[in-house]
Design a protein around this motif. Structure first.
Motif, short mmCIF file in Angstrom:
data_model
loop_
_atom_site.label_atom_id
_atom_site.label_comp_id
_atom_site.label_asym_id
_atom_site.label_seq_id
_atom_site.Cartn_x
_atom_site.Cartn_y
_atom_site.Cartn_z
N ASP A 1 -81.22 55.69 0.25
CA ASP A 1 -81.96 56.29 -0.71
C ASP A 1 -83.56 56.44 -0.07
OD1 ASP A 1 -83.03 57.22 -3.24
OD2 ASP A 1 -83.71 55.30 -3.95
N GLY A 2 -83.84 57.81 0.59
CA GLY A 2 -84.90 58.00 0.95
C GLY A 2 -85.04 57.03 2.08
N THR A 3 -86.25 56.32 2.20
CA THR A 3 -86.57 55.44 3.59
C THR A 3 -85.92 54.12 3.02
OG1 THR A 3 -88.63 54.93 2.54
CG2 THR A 3 -88.57 56.66 4.20
N GLY A 4 -85.45 53.96 2.07
CA GLY A 4 -84.77 52.63 1.77
C GLY A 4 -83.24 52.76 1.24
N SER A 5 -83.08 52.16 0.34
CA SER A 5 -81.62 52.32 -0.10
C SER A 5 -81.41 51.86 -1.61
CB SER A 5 -80.53 51.20 0.72
OG SER A 5 -81.09 50.01 0.36
N GLN A 6 -80.12 51.74 -2.07
CA GLN A 6 -80.02 51.46 -3.48
C GLN A 6 -78.57 50.87 -3.77
OE1 GLN A 6 -79.95 54.98 -5.87
NE2 GLN A 6 -78.78 56.18 -4.59
N LEU A 7 -78.43 49.84 -4.57
CA LEU A 7 -77.16 49.17 -4.76
C LEU A 7 -76.32 50.04 -5.92
CD1 LEU A 7 -75.05 46.86 -4.78
CD2 LEU A 7 -76.45 45.50 -5.99
N VAL A 8 -75.22 50.51 -5.80
CA VAL A 8 -74.68 51.42 -6.46
C VAL A 8 -73.16 50.92 -6.84
CG1 VAL A 8 -73.63 53.88 -6.77
CG2 VAL A 8 -75.73 53.20 -5.52
N ALA A 9 -73.06 51.24 -8.32
CA ALA A 9 -71.61 50.92 -8.71
C ALA A 9 -70.73 52.29 -9.09
CB ALA A 9 -71.55 49.96 -9.91
N TYR A 10 -69.64 52.27 -8.63
CA TYR A 10 -68.74 53.49 -8.69
C TYR A 10 -67.67 53.13 -9.26
CZ TYR A 10 -66.44 57.87 -7.75
OH TYR A 10 -65.79 59.05 -7.53
N LEU B 1 -83.77 49.32 -3.86
CA LEU B 1 -84.14 48.42 -2.84
C LEU B 1 -84.99 49.37 -1.75
CD1 LEU B 1 -80.53 46.78 -2.80
CD2 LEU B 1 -82.32 46.02 -3.71
N PRO B 2 -86.02 49.33 -1.99
CA PRO B 2 -87.09 50.28 -1.12
C PRO B 2 -87.12 49.57 0.21
CG PRO B 2 -88.24 49.41 -2.83
CD PRO B 2 -86.91 49.11 -3.01
N GLY C 1 -71.78 41.88 -14.90
CA GLY C 1 -72.95 42.63 -14.70
C GLY C 1 -74.21 41.91 -14.97
N THR C 2 -73.99 40.55 -14.63
CA THR C 2 -75.37 39.93 -14.68
C THR C 2 -76.16 39.66 -13.62
OG1 THR C 2 -73.90 37.85 -14.86
CG2 THR C 2 -74.57 38.88 -16.93
N LYS C 3 -75.34 39.60 -12.39
CA LYS C 3 -76.25 39.21 -11.26
C LYS C 3 -75.76 40.28 -10.12
CE LYS C 3 -75.67 34.40 -12.02
NZ LYS C 3 -75.01 33.11 -11.44
N ALA C 4 -76.64 40.34 -9.30
CA ALA C 4 -76.16 41.26 -7.98
C ALA C 4 -76.52 40.29 -6.70
CB ALA C 4 -77.04 42.58 -8.03
N ALA C 5 -76.02 40.87 -5.60
CA ALA C 5 -76.29 40.02 -4.55
C ALA C 5 -76.32 41.24 -3.17
CB ALA C 5 -75.39 38.79 -3.87
N TYR C 6 -77.30 41.09 -2.33
CA TYR C 6 -77.23 41.96 -1.14
C TYR C 6 -77.93 41.33 -0.06
CZ TYR C 6 -82.31 42.74 -2.67
OH TYR C 6 -83.57 42.25 -3.33
N THR C 7 -77.77 41.63 1.27
CA THR C 7 -78.12 41.35 2.54
C THR C 7 -79.52 42.19 2.80
OG1 THR C 7 -76.79 42.63 3.78
CG2 THR C 7 -75.94 40.46 3.36
#
Length: 390
Positions: free
Chosen positions: A53-62, A75-76, A90-96
């Motif tokens: 997402d541009g210079t960063g990213s995004q957490l996406v659900a599909y 997530l810039p 849908g209450t929590k997300a996790a990412y590295t």
């Protein structure tokens, strides 16, 4: 007598007040819980992952059933090579996320109903990373792979309790020294730290065939493909590949053995369920939606090319190739389970590059395949590193 009645009335009034306060507190907790969950969505059957997402990213659900996408988090400061997941309620997300020096990849758990955020593994030594994460159905634990690449690749599969911070290691890979050149009496000689019998036992424990000690490289290490939870959350399927740090000759694969394993979380039993007879290696494995079959990639190319999609019936233990590699579909990767036992994968032609890759859907029973066009915010997407929401 009157005094006793007064005392009894006092006790009754006090008890009533305690009950009122207790009920009020319970109602408060229920309201708070409802408000916290208000707006939360059930993501069972969805896929989730990180996209650029541009210079960063995004957490996406599909949602494949309706070709619907939803941005969960912006997530810039997170690069798109990271991993991201959401729990099914849908209450929590996790990412590295990489640290500023790009030497450690740690884990962030973000509440989707409040501003609460917790960071884990940010104190790992340099050249360590957390990868291939997934939530358990209890919305509390996370399955992960930790990889230490300080010298050679040393991996382990573990479970993090995000509530207590407790980490449980399920499977360890390890590094084994085979031989190395050492100076002795002014001369450099090859010193062996393993016998042929010891090497044979290690290779066979990962489903391989005997290899001469001289061809085993200097070090042995085990690498795990992304472990995947079964639909009921009670088992984990993963592949383990025994690699050497170098191989003699051109285009000679580094692996000496590769096998498919199931870890039972209830009993703690870890069992090898399949190893190929043709010295091919096994990549990512997934459960089908019914939990009765496992699909996985097996490949023969030294760099992972020429991947076939295999299909294993866990009741009969029979394995069949349901999608062999061809010139049009030569590099087949990134399996994802879909509804009705269907499988999604990314495929690229032999003569092309990854820019020519497309995502397909395969019916493992009939062999029928069809394109799976995916768009996120109007842009074509391959859903690389996406995984099933458990």
């Amino acid at each position: 007598m009157g005094s006793a009645q007064t005392v009894n009335r006092f006790h009754i009034i006090a008890l009533i007040l305690i009950l009122i306060v207790g009920l009020s507190w319970i109602v408060h907790l229920l309201i708070t819980s409802y408000q916290g969950l208000k707006g939360a969505q059930n993501y069972k059957g969805w896929l989730a992952g990180i996209t650029a997402d541009g210079t960063g990213s995004q957490l996406v659900a599909y949602y494949p059933e309706q070709a619907e996408s939803k941005t969960i988090l912006k997530l810039p400061n997170v690069t798109p090579d990271n991993f991201g997941v959401i729990c099914s309620n849908g209450t929590k997300a996790a990412y590295t996320q990489w640290n500023e020096q790009q030497t450690v990849r740690y884990l962030v758990v973000q509440s989707l109903t409040s501003a609460k955020q917790h960071v884990f593994f940010d104190n790992l030594p340099p050249m360590n990373e957390i990868k291939t994460i997934s939530w358990f159905p209890d919305h509390r634990r996370i399955l992960f792979v930790k990889s230490d690449q300080t010298t050679h690749v040393d991996q382990e599969i573990g479970v993090l309790d995000t509530g207590s911070g407790k980490v449980e290691t399920l499977v360890k890979g390890g590094i084994r020294l085979v031989k190395r050149a050492e100076e002795e009496n002014g001369e450099e000689r090859m010193k062996f730290y393993m016998t042929q019998d010891e090497l044979d036992r290690i290779v066979q424990s990962y489903g391989g065939k005997p290899v001469p000690l001289d061809d085993a490289g200097g070090y042995l290490m085990v690498e795990f493909a992304a472990p995947v939870l079964s639909p009921d959350g009670n088992r984990i399927v993963y592949s383990a590949t025994l690699n050497r740090n170098y191989a003699k000759g051109e285009n000679v694969p580094l692996w000496l053995a590769s096998s498919l394993w199931v870890y039972d979380l209830t009993s703690g039993q870890n069992k090898m369920i399949y190893s190929p007879s043709d010295r091919s290696a096994i990549g990512k494995a997934i459960w089908t939606s019914d939990g009765g079959h496992v699909a996985f990639i097996s490949y023969t190319g030294a760099n992972g090319e020429g991947g076939a999609i295999e299909y294993m019936d866990l009741t009969s233990a029979k394995v069949k190739t349901i999608f062999p590699p061809t010139a049009e579909h030569h590099n087949n990767v990134n399996l994802i389970a879909l509804e009705r036992n269907e499988i999604s994968f990314i495929s690229a032609p032999k003569s092309g590059t990854f820019k020519d890759a497309k995502r397909w859907i395969l019916n493992p029973e009939t062999g029928e395949k069809r394109l799976m066009p995916v768009q996120i915010r109007g842009q074509n997407a391959l859903l690389r590193n996406f995984s099933n929401v458990q």
